[in-house]
Motif scaffolding. Sequence first.
Motif, PDB file in Angstrom:
ATOM      1  N   ALA A 210      39.316  59.223  27.712  1.00 11.64           N
ATOM      2  CA  ALA A 210      40.716  59.525  27.974  1.00 11.64           C
ATOM      3  C   ALA A 210      41.417  59.812  26.662  1.00 11.64           C
ATOM      4  O   ALA A 210      41.070  59.253  25.627  1.00 11.64           O
ATOM      5  N   VAL A 211      42.390  60.709  26.703  1.00 12.94           N
ATOM      6  CA  VAL A 211      43.173  60.964  25.500  1.00 12.94           C
ATOM      7  C   VAL A 211      44.595  60.471  25.730  1.00 12.94           C
ATOM      8  O   VAL A 211      45.064  60.376  26.864  1.00 12.94           O
ATOM      9  N   SER A 212      45.266  60.151  24.641  1.00 13.01           N
ATOM     10  CA  SER A 212      46.618  59.619  24.768  1.00 13.01           C
ATOM     11  C   SER A 212      47.631  60.560  24.145  1.00 13.01           C
ATOM     12  O   SER A 212      48.789  60.232  24.044  1.00 13.01           O
TER      13      SER A 212
ATOM     14  N   GLN B  85      31.924  50.271  29.284  1.00 16.86           N
ATOM     15  CA  GLN B  85      32.918  50.103  28.223  1.00 16.86           C
ATOM     16  C   GLN B  85      32.605  48.870  27.380  1.00 16.86           C
ATOM     17  O   GLN B  85      32.747  48.873  26.160  1.00 16.86           O
TER      18      GLN B  85
ATOM     19  N   SER C  91      42.939  57.605  39.550  1.00 16.15           N
ATOM     20  CA  SER C  91      43.089  56.797  38.349  1.00 16.15           C
ATOM     21  C   SER C  91      43.852  55.534  38.701  1.00 16.15           C
ATOM     22  O   SER C  91      45.012  55.378  38.386  1.00 16.15           O
TER      23      SER C  91
ATOM     24  N   ILE D 102      39.291  43.368  37.957  1.00 13.01           N
ATOM     25  CA  ILE D 102      37.915  43.086  37.574  1.00 13.01           C
ATOM     26  C   ILE D 102      37.527  41.737  38.169  1.00 13.01           C
ATOM     27  O   ILE D 102      38.163  40.724  37.895  1.00 13.01           O
TER      28      ILE D 102
ATOM     29  N   ARG E 296      48.047  61.548  35.956  1.00 19.27           N
ATOM     30  CA  ARG E 296      48.099  60.230  35.332  1.00 19.27           C
ATOM     31  C   ARG E 296      47.193  60.098  34.113  1.00 19.27           C
ATOM     32  O   ARG E 296      47.469  59.331  33.214  1.00 19.27           O
TER      33      ARG E 296
ATOM     34  N   SER F 239      44.406  51.342  38.838  1.00 21.22           N
ATOM     35  CA  SER F 239      44.070  50.108  38.145  1.00 21.22           C
ATOM     36  C   SER F 239      43.324  49.229  39.139  1.00 21.22           C
ATOM     37  O   SER F 239      43.777  49.055  40.262  1.00 21.22           O
TER      38      SER F 239
ATOM     39  N   PRO G  14      33.796  46.843  34.042  1.00 19.70           N
ATOM     40  CA  PRO G  14      33.597  48.033  33.214  1.00 19.70           C
ATOM     41  C   PRO G  14      32.451  47.835  32.231  1.00 19.70           C
ATOM     42  O   PRO G  14      32.640  47.766  31.022  1.00 19.70           O
TER      43      PRO G  14
END
Lengths: 443, 283
Positions: free
Chosen positions: A338-340, A426, A361, A366, A326, A363, A423
């Motif tokens: 993360a890379v896309s 972040q 991974s 929050i 994922r 979801s 998060p």
Amino acid sequence: MPTIPLNFRHGVHPPELKELTAGRQLRRLPYPDELVLPLRQHTGKPARPIVRVGDRVMRGDKVAEADGWVSVPLHASASGIISAIGLWPHPDGSLAPAIRIAVERYSLHETRARVIPDWRGLSKEQLVAAVREAGVVGLGGAAFPTHVKLVPPEGEHVDYLLVNGCECEPYLTTDDRTMVEYPERVQLGIRIMMKCLGARHCLVGIEKNKPEAIRAIQRTLPDDLDVLVMPLRVRYPQGAEKMLIKALIDREVPPGKLPVHVGAVVQNVGSVATIAEAFETGLPLLERIVTVTGDGVRRPGNLLVPVGTKLRDLLDACGGLTPGARKIVLGGPMMGAAVSDLNVPVCKGTTGVVVLDDRHSRSVEILPCIRCGHCLDACPVFLNPQLLGALARAGRHEQMEEHDLATCMLCGCCSYVCPSNIPLSQMFQVSKAALTKIKAARS
Amino acid sequence: MDDSTTIVVSALILGGVGLVFGTLIALAFRKLRVWEDPRIDGTVALLPGANCGACGYPGCRAFAEKLVAGAVQPAGCNVLSGDGIEEVAAYLGVAAGAAQKRVARLLCAGGSDVALQQAEYRGLPTCGAAAAVAGGGKACKWGCIGLADCEAACGFGAIHMSETGLPLVDPARCTACGDCVAACPKNLFVVMPIEHKLIVQCRSLLEGDVAEQLCAVACTGCGRCAADAKPGVIRIVDGLARVDYEKNDLAGREAIARCPTKAIVWVEGAQFPALSRLAPARS
């Protein structure tokens, strides 16, 4: 062996998950059909290309020149033709200028004949210049040019060279394999660096979950120098520069100051080995060790990867992704990004590729902060993440600066322990970016 | 000294002290007084009080000072309606002035229906946060992330997200304050006069097929608009058509006729007229 417990305060202990790759020998990745070398692979000013489209380059040839002191040159990691110089997906998610090389498929990938000087005969300045020419950067992830850290600022004295073999991020076994497979190189690298720095002591910090590495380094310790291996308790973020200094020599680096202010220089063990390799073979940094791991990849392993290999080629060589894969993270799961895009190349600072599957991974919702204070207990630099988080949510970035946001290194401990899944790390990353924007607008 | 005397003496002392200082204050008030035009307060009362800064001055009072001094005209306020501007003009006895209505324009038309989504972003649901993680999930690195940081930043309720994840600006409500410009991590908003009708709704520097593969409405840098428009109105720089608004008078619809991707548009009023349906508001 020291008997005092070596420690820094706070931090977390996430599952180590290194067993997927810890015992796996290095495997050399075949040369891919195309290499992509972003000009910005290091902290500092991007390199300046010195080749043109259509030029033929041999393995080890310089393709881009360092631009300024905090910059390093870039070398072709395989022989081929320069096919383009233009925008290409960068690990940070942007499109950035990169040199693309169409690799010759049926080639010996020989390097040009070169003179290899004996390091013992070189002066400090010549050693530093050679390290810079070899394009060596911190291989632990930050990719800070190594030569810059080998020249202490005027008036500063370096007592200790601290070699960072902690590898506190879960999953990763890059430094582990370096120490197990190339202990002699680590030893030689330490000699060269101690000479550059004029340091009299050297401590190699290794977390206790790497017993094989500890044994290997211990076995090859030089007798004539004061070098000690220090087994450290397993604690994240032990490998962060300031934490390691606190744990090894019990000195604290003040906020905004460099380690050299407390007489220490920290170098990643991979960079140490790479420097030795450069003086052994005369070749610059052309390949690096990358851990490809996680439940989302079929054949995890430790690979010797030419810099510039696209993730697609690297993952294919590891059997490809599982159907449940994922999320692909460059670096460790705590601080990695993360890379896309699978066209992103492996850069000098890419320590690992972690492919997470469904289970790792998720979801998460929050929830509101319940002021439990877990984040305060986890923060290794003694900030108040809960307060900073509230300020970030209100968009009061300038006030966050008053509460020492600059000290935050985005280690992710606060996010990791938060029971409300906030998060935080972040949010701080966003606030730091916003502050930079505000400051740029002011000046 | 008996009690009554004590009271009288204290009262006299206090009264005397009060009188002396009262006189001093009265004198100081006369001597040190800074005269201020009383019309400033009156003007402030007529202004919207939003302190949005869209007029170019730090708040309504600063604008009022400039108004009274005659440095600006009432129409310089972007928030006041036509009647409100007339009222201020009548109060000050000046001309209302010609307002150049300015609005925020989005330089991206890549909604979720036309732009390639190459990854899914999970995390803090703000554009700023998504931009920090691999630049968001869209394949186009210049495109709108669609997590509505601008909607949250707009203090006038002029921005609402469409169902395809693009912010729709209501020109009637937009005051050109520039908050959305600051909020967008991809720098997609530009505040421009509403007379600037020729707009390239794309910032992608990629060219040709590469650009079009990522987004069906990307500017491919083909140059047809530049060829069709009056000389000098449009130039292609780094694979992107750019309108020279200095020559806005020469701009016309002929420039958009042959655009293969409809990246360049002629905007009357609101952008994206086809996207009228709004997404449910974010809590």
